[in-house]
Write an enzyme that holds these catalytic residues in place. Structure first.
Site, PDB file in Angstrom:
ATOM      1  N   ARG A  51       0.794  -1.222   0.000  1.00 55.56           N
ATOM      2  CA  ARG A  51       0.000   0.000   0.000  1.00 55.56           C
ATOM      3  C   ARG A  51       0.830   1.276   0.000  1.00 55.56           C
ATOM      4  O   ARG A  51       0.579   2.180  -0.789  1.00 55.56           O
ATOM      5  CB  ARG A  51      -0.906   0.084   1.249  1.00 55.56           C
ATOM      6  CG  ARG A  51      -2.257  -0.532   1.107  1.00 55.56           C
ATOM      7  CD  ARG A  51      -2.644  -1.098   2.426  1.00 55.56           C
ATOM      8  NE  ARG A  51      -1.658  -2.096   2.784  1.00 55.56           N
ATOM      9  CZ  ARG A  51      -1.721  -3.359   2.350  1.00 55.56           C
ATOM     10  NH1 ARG A  51      -2.724  -3.748   1.649  1.00 55.56           N
ATOM     11  NH2 ARG A  51      -0.759  -4.220   2.646  1.00 55.56           N
ATOM     12  N   THR A  52       1.784   1.355   0.910  1.00 51.39           N
ATOM     13  CA  THR A  52       2.472   2.644   1.082  1.00 51.39           C
ATOM     14  C   THR A  52       3.263   2.997  -0.176  1.00 51.39           C
ATOM     15  O   THR A  52       3.135   4.093  -0.729  1.00 51.39           O
ATOM     16  CB  THR A  52       3.379   2.594   2.321  1.00 51.39           C
ATOM     17  OG1 THR A  52       2.618   2.104   3.415  1.00 51.39           O
ATOM     18  CG2 THR A  52       3.927   3.961   2.651  1.00 51.39           C
ATOM     19  N   LYS A  80      25.765  -3.268  -0.527  1.00 58.98           N
ATOM     20  CA  LYS A  80      27.240  -3.199  -0.601  1.00 58.98           C
ATOM     21  C   LYS A  80      27.794  -2.434   0.594  1.00 58.98           C
ATOM     22  O   LYS A  80      28.986  -2.169   0.661  1.00 58.98           O
ATOM     23  CB  LYS A  80      27.659  -2.476  -1.886  1.00 58.98           C
ATOM     24  CG  LYS A  80      27.165  -3.107  -3.155  1.00 58.98           C
ATOM     25  CD  LYS A  80      27.571  -2.208  -4.338  1.00 58.98           C
ATOM     26  CE  LYS A  80      26.659  -2.427  -5.522  1.00 58.98           C
ATOM     27  NZ  LYS A  80      26.750  -1.296  -6.465  1.00 58.98           N
ATOM     28  N   ARG A 101      11.134   3.899   3.582  1.00 64.19           N
ATOM     29  CA  ARG A 101      10.779   2.932   4.639  1.00 64.19           C
ATOM     30  C   ARG A 101      12.044   2.164   5.006  1.00 64.19           C
ATOM     31  O   ARG A 101      12.806   1.765   4.121  1.00 64.19           O
ATOM     32  CB  ARG A 101       9.713   1.960   4.148  1.00 64.19           C
ATOM     33  CG  ARG A 101       9.475   0.823   5.142  1.00 64.19           C
ATOM     34  CD  ARG A 101       8.282  -0.020   4.800  1.00 64.19           C
ATOM     35  NE  ARG A 101       7.053   0.716   5.029  1.00 64.19           N
ATOM     36  CZ  ARG A 101       5.832   0.160   4.951  1.00 64.19           C
ATOM     37  NH1 ARG A 101       5.710  -1.111   4.658  1.00 64.19           N
ATOM     38  NH2 ARG A 101       4.757   0.880   5.178  1.00 64.19           N
ATOM     39  N   HIS A 129       4.704   5.709  11.644  1.00 62.93           N
ATOM     40  CA  HIS A 129       4.260   5.585  10.249  1.00 62.93           C
ATOM     41  C   HIS A 129       3.318   6.772   9.992  1.00 62.93           C
ATOM     42  O   HIS A 129       2.107   6.619   9.870  1.00 62.93           O
ATOM     43  CB  HIS A 129       3.544   4.242  10.088  1.00 62.93           C
ATOM     44  CG  HIS A 129       3.306   3.818   8.663  1.00 62.93           C
ATOM     45  ND1 HIS A 129       3.456   4.657   7.583  1.00 62.93           N
ATOM     46  CD2 HIS A 129       2.906   2.619   8.154  1.00 62.93           C
ATOM     47  CE1 HIS A 129       3.162   3.993   6.477  1.00 62.93           C
ATOM     48  NE2 HIS A 129       2.827   2.757   6.789  1.00 62.93           N
TER      49      HIS A 129
HETATM   50  N1   CP Z   1      -0.374  -0.027   5.798  1.00 60.97           N
HETATM   51  C1   CP Z   1       0.824  -0.276   5.273  1.00 60.97           C
HETATM   52  O1   CP Z   1       1.832   0.346   5.652  1.00 60.97           O
HETATM   53  O2   CP Z   1       0.846  -1.257   4.318  1.00 60.97           O
HETATM   54  P1   CP Z   1       2.130  -1.722   3.515  1.00 60.97           P
HETATM   55  O3   CP Z   1       3.080  -2.366   4.503  1.00 60.97           O
HETATM   56  O4   CP Z   1       1.627  -2.681   2.472  1.00 60.97           O
HETATM   57  O5   CP Z   1       2.755  -0.502   2.913  1.00 60.97           O
END
Ligand code: CP
Length: 307
Positions: A51-52, A80, A101, A129
């Site tokens: 999703r993100t 590396k 991320r 998040h």
């Molecule tokens: N909600 C969320 O962060 O989903 P993903 O891990 O798929 O990005």
């Protein structure tokens, strides 16, 4: 240069403005179709995501911009030994804005110290998040029309679930919000969330181990996945994995106006039969993620005088 590393980087007024902008984008998508023409978003994902990452990429495409990046550390020069600082400094040469991320808590902050473009924390370890929280806020606002006077049940892995930590930080800034924290003792919210966030906010909160007992009180039920990847052993994960499963039976005592949310991915903590309940809003929530990320990209680029 403004970054988004934690939800509290934004004032309440800035959150309101992002939500208003997202709603305008939903109503008038054509108005925004070329806003980011010639701009590039880099998605640096050192951890898996559906999703993100994809909603960030879809967001930039719908704004007329382009995307580049990687979806796993193994396909970047991190494999590396390149540092997060150097990666961020380098990618600043190729992109106008970066969504990152990383499994290490604080990695996006380290990146922001060296980057020459805005950094967006797209999830750092078990910490935060913030763009999921903006997604959640847009969903709450569209469902409830307010952030005040709500009783929110958070259920599942409240220890490792970074979306829970960010949402508590965000919602505890509003008036008369009550939190019901539903988890096993071993997976309860970290102590700092209580001492540094909930207690100073003055918000009422309680911790329980059964969702059935509190169901009738809830305006929002925020289910979460048990975070398998953050357990020290598979044995520990297996012990906890089915601790909470929301099914249609458990919803019988819930308010007709309940909003059921989940940041997704779901494993088996919400039975698929619940998907047909009109109170289930987690797929709408995922769609809202694209719109609020469009609003965020525009806003950060404008704040950085890059748009
Ligand atoms: N909600 C969320 O962060 O989903 P993903 O891990 O798929 O990005």
């Amino acid at each position: 240069m403004r970054h988004l590393l934690d939800t509290t980087d934004l004032t309440l007024k800035e959150i309101d403005d992002l939500i208003s902008l997202a709603e305008d984008i939903i109503e008038n998508p054509d108005k925004y179709a070329e806003v980011c023409k010639r701009k590039k978003l880099a998605t640096l994902f050192f951890e898996p995501s559906t999703r993100t990452r994809l909603s960030f990429e879809a967001a930039m495409m719908e704004l007329g911009g382009n995307v580049l990046g990687f979806s796993e550390a193994a396909s970047s020069s991190a494999s590396k030994g390149e540092s997060v600082e150097d990666t961020a400094r380098m990618v600043s040469c190729y992109a106008d804005i970066i969504a990152m991320r990383h499994p290490l808590e604080g990695a996006p902050r380290v990146a922001a110290d060296k980057a020459l473009v805005p950094i967006i924390n797209a999830g750092d370890g078990g910490h935060a998040h913030p763009t999921q929280t903006l997604t959640d806020l847009l969903t709450i606002y569209r469902e409830k029309g307010t952030f005040n006077n709500l009783t929110i049940g958070l259920c599942g892995d409240l220890k490792f679930g970074r979306t829970v930590h960010s949402l508590i930080k965000a919602m505890s800034r509003y008036k008369n919000v009550k939190f019901i924290l539903i988890s096993l003792k071993e997976l309860s919210v970290p102590e700092y969330i209580k001492t540094d966030v909930l207690e100073p906010s003055g918000c009422e909160y309680m911790e329980v181990e059964q969702m059935e007992d509190v169901m009738p009180q809830l305006d929002i039920l925020y289910m979460t996945r048990i975070q398998r990847e953050r357990f020290f052993s598979e044995e520990e994960y297996l012990k906890h994995k089915d601790a909470f499963i929301l099914d249609t039976n458990k919803l019988q005592s819930a308010k007709a106006s309940l909003t059921i949310m989940h940041p997704l991915p779901r494993v088996n903590e919400i039975s698929t039969a619940v998907d047909d309940d009109p109170r289930a809003k987690y797929f709408e929530q995922a769609l809202n993620g694209k719109y609020i990320r469009m609003a965020l990209i525009i806003t950060l680029l404008k704040w950085g005088e890059l748009l």
